[in-house]
Design an enzyme around this catalytic site. Structure first.
Site, PDB file in Angstrom:
ATOM      1  CG  ASP A   1      -3.773 -11.527  -1.951  1.00 24.68           C
ATOM      2  OD1 ASP A   1      -3.759 -12.557  -2.657  1.00 24.68           O
ATOM      3  OD2 ASP A   1      -3.914 -11.535  -0.720  1.00 24.68           O
TER       4      ASP A   1
ATOM      5  NE  ARG B   1      -5.238  -1.616   5.786  1.00 27.29           N
ATOM      6  CZ  ARG B   1      -4.096  -2.139   6.278  1.00 27.29           C
ATOM      7  NH1 ARG B   1      -3.247  -1.370   6.954  1.00 27.29           N
ATOM      8  NH2 ARG B   1      -3.792  -3.405   6.095  1.00 27.29           N
TER       9      ARG B   1
ATOM     10  CG  ASP C   1      -7.045  -4.065   7.456  1.00 23.92           C
ATOM     11  OD1 ASP C   1      -7.205  -3.264   8.406  1.00 23.92           O
ATOM     12  OD2 ASP C   1      -6.098  -4.865   7.398  1.00 23.92           O
TER      13      ASP C   1
ATOM     14  CB  SER D   1      -2.107 -12.688   6.638  1.00 22.24           C
ATOM     15  OG  SER D   1      -2.500 -11.358   6.443  1.00 22.24           O
TER      16      SER D   1
END
Ligand code: ARG
Length: 403
Positions: free
Chosen positions: A15, A96, A125, A177
Site C-alpha cells: 500500500d 500514530r 488511524d 491487516s
C-alpha cells in the site's frame, strides 16, 4: 521548476509503496519517505529504506523511535492503565501521534508542504494521523492517496503497481491487516470479519497456544517507581528492554490474547484480535500496585479518568488540552506508586501473587481479625447511623425504596 515536496509515512508494504509512486506520478511531487521503528517485527529497516529509494523518492529514512515511544507515550499509557473499552491497550493509537510528530518535523526540515499516509477511509488511524498533524501544524496539507485513488480492489492496486514499476509481492500474503509495535500486535480482516468464526491458529505470532505453553508456571517480579516499571526480577532495566522481555515470557505462557468487537471512531463496529503480552502484564501489575498505594477516593475517581484518557487517545486526541489535563491528574496520583508486584504465568493466565510497597496504605492492624486488631469497632455504630441517615429519612417519607 522545483517540485513541491511531500513527507510520506512509509512501511515498506504494498500500500505505502503504491502511495509513494502514486504521489510522484499522479501528483508530480518529490517524496521523502519516513519509516518509524517503534519495535515492529519488520526485519530490515535498511532494506525498507532502500526499497523507498529504489522507487524514486528523493530521500528516505528509518528512524529509531523506540526509546521515545517508551518514554513519552508508553509510560503515560501505563500510569493511566490505558485500555480502550476496558480491554484494548491502544497499541496503534499510541504510535500514530509519535509518527506524526516526526513527519511534521521532517516536513519542516525539507520545506515540504504536504504530508501523506497510506490509511484507508474507514479506519481510526487516518483520524489519528490527521488530527495529530493538524494539531501540530495546521498549515500542512494532508494527502491520503488510498482515500483518493480509484484502485478499489487489491487486484486493481497490483495492476497499477505492475504498470508503474512498483515491485509486487510474489507470495500470497495472509489475508489479514496487521499493525505491530512494542506494545503488541493487532490483527484484523479476512475470516475474522465474521464474529462467529473462531480466530485461526495462524494469526497468532507473539503468544503460544495454551496447549503448547509450558506445564510449569513461571513467576516474575516487576518493580515500579512512581508508576513506571524500572526493574525485572530485581535487575534494573530500561523500559524498551523490559517490554521486549515480558513479551517473550508472557507470550511463551500464552498470556495476552484478546478477541473483541470494538467501536471505531468512524462509527463502525469491527472485530479485532490483539496480542499484547507485555502491555497486558504491565497494566495488570500496575493496577494491582495501585490497590495498595492509592487512597480509596483517588482510586475510584482515577477509574473515571482512565476511561476518558483511553477514549481520548483512541480518538486521536493525543495533542489536546483534555489529554494533557488527564495526564496531569494521573501524574499526581503516581507519586507513591512505588513498589514490587509478583506475577505468575501459567497456561494462558497471569495472576498477581504478591504486592509490596514502602508506601503501602494496607495497614495490618486495621485489616487483621487477629489479636493485633487496632480498628475501633465501637466507632462503627455512629458511622453507620450517619451514613445511613438519608435512607432512614427517605423510608420515613416515601416508604422503603423497594422495587
Ligand atoms: N483497531 C485498532 C485501533 O484502531 C488497531 C488498528 C490497527 N491497524 C491495522 N492495520 N490492523 O487502534
Amino acid at each position: 521548476m522545483e517540485k513541491e515536496r511531500v513527507v510520506l509515512a512509509y512501511s515498506g508494504g504494498l500500500d505505502t509503496s503504491v502511495c509513494l509512486k502514486w504521489l510522484m506520478v499522479e501528483k508530480n511531487l518529490d517524496v521523502i519517505a519516513i519509516t518509524g521503528n517503534v519495535g515492529q517485527d519488520e526485519k530490515d529497516l535498511a532494506e525498507i529504506k532502500q526499497k523507498a529509494l529504489d522507487l524514486g523518492c528523493i530521500a528516505a529514512d528509518a528512524v529509531d523511535m523506540r526509546d521515545e515511544y517508551a518514554a513519552d507515550f508508553l509510560t503515560y499509557a501505563i500510569k493511566a492503565n490505558g485500555l480502550y473499552e476496558n480491554q484494548y491497550p491502544l497499541l496503534s493509537a499510541l504510535s500514530r501521534p509519535l509518527l506524526s510528530k516526526y513527519m511534521v518535523e521532517i516536513a519542516h526540515q525539507y520545506g515540504a508542504k504536504y504530508i501523506a499516509h497510506g490509511c484507508t477511509g474507514k479506519g481510526n488511524d487516518q483520524v489519528r494521523f490527521e488530527t495529530s498533524i493538524r494539531a501540530l501544524d495546521p498549515s500542512i496539507t494532508i494527502l491520503a492517496p488510498v482515500r483518493e485513488w480509484d484502485l478499489h480492489s487489491r487486484d486493481d492496486e497490483m495492476e497499477w503497481a505492475r504498470a508503474n514499476g512498483v515491485p509486487v509481492p510474489t507470495t500470497n500474503k495472509k489475508p489479514y491487516s496487521i499493525d505491530d509495535n512494542l506494545w503488541g500486535r493487532a490483527i484484523e480482516c479476512g475470516v475474522l470479519e465474521n464474529p462467529w468464526n473462531e480466530p485461526p491458529d495462524d494469526i497468532w505470532t507473539m503468544t503460544a497456544e495454551v496447549n503448547d505453553a509450558p506445564d510449569e508456571p513461571e513467576s516474575v517480579e516487576i518493580a515500579f517507581e512512581a508508576g513506571v516499571p524500572v526493574a525485572l526480577d530485581g535487575q534494573e532495566i530500561g523500559l524498551v528492554d523490559l517490554i521486549i522481555k515480558l513479551n517473550q515470557i508472557a507470550g511463551k505462557h500464552g498470556f495476552g490474547r484478546l478477541d473483541m468487537i470494538e467501536n471505531r471512531l468512524v462509527g463502525v463496529k469491527s472485530r479485532e484480535c490483539y496480542e499484547t503480552p507485555a502491555a497486558s502484564t504491565i497494566i495488570k501489575a500496575h493496577k494491582a500496585l495501585e490497590t495498595i498505594c492509592l487512597d480509596r477516593e483517588t482510586m475510584h475517581f482515577k477509574h473515571v479518568v482512565e476511561q476518558q484518557w483511553a477514549t481520548c487517545v483512541y480518538y486521536g486526541q493525543w495533542y489536546s488540552q483534555l489529554k494533557n489535563s488527564l495526564d496531569a491528574f494521573c501524574q499526581e496520583t503516581q507519586k507513591f506508586v512505588t513498589g514490587t508486584v509478583r506475577l505468575r504465568f501459567h497456561k494462558g493466565n497471569c495472576t498477581v501473587t504478591g504486592l509490596k510497597s514502602d508506601y503501602s496504605l494496607y495497614d495490618y492492624g486495621l485489616a487483621s481479625y487477629s489479636a493485633d486488631d487496632t480498628f475501633d469497632h465501637a466507632a462503627a455504630k455512629g458511622f453507620i447511623d450517619l451514613s445511613s441517615l438519608p435512607f432512614v429519612v427517605w423510608s420515613g417519607k416515601q416508604g422503603p425504596a423497594s422495587c
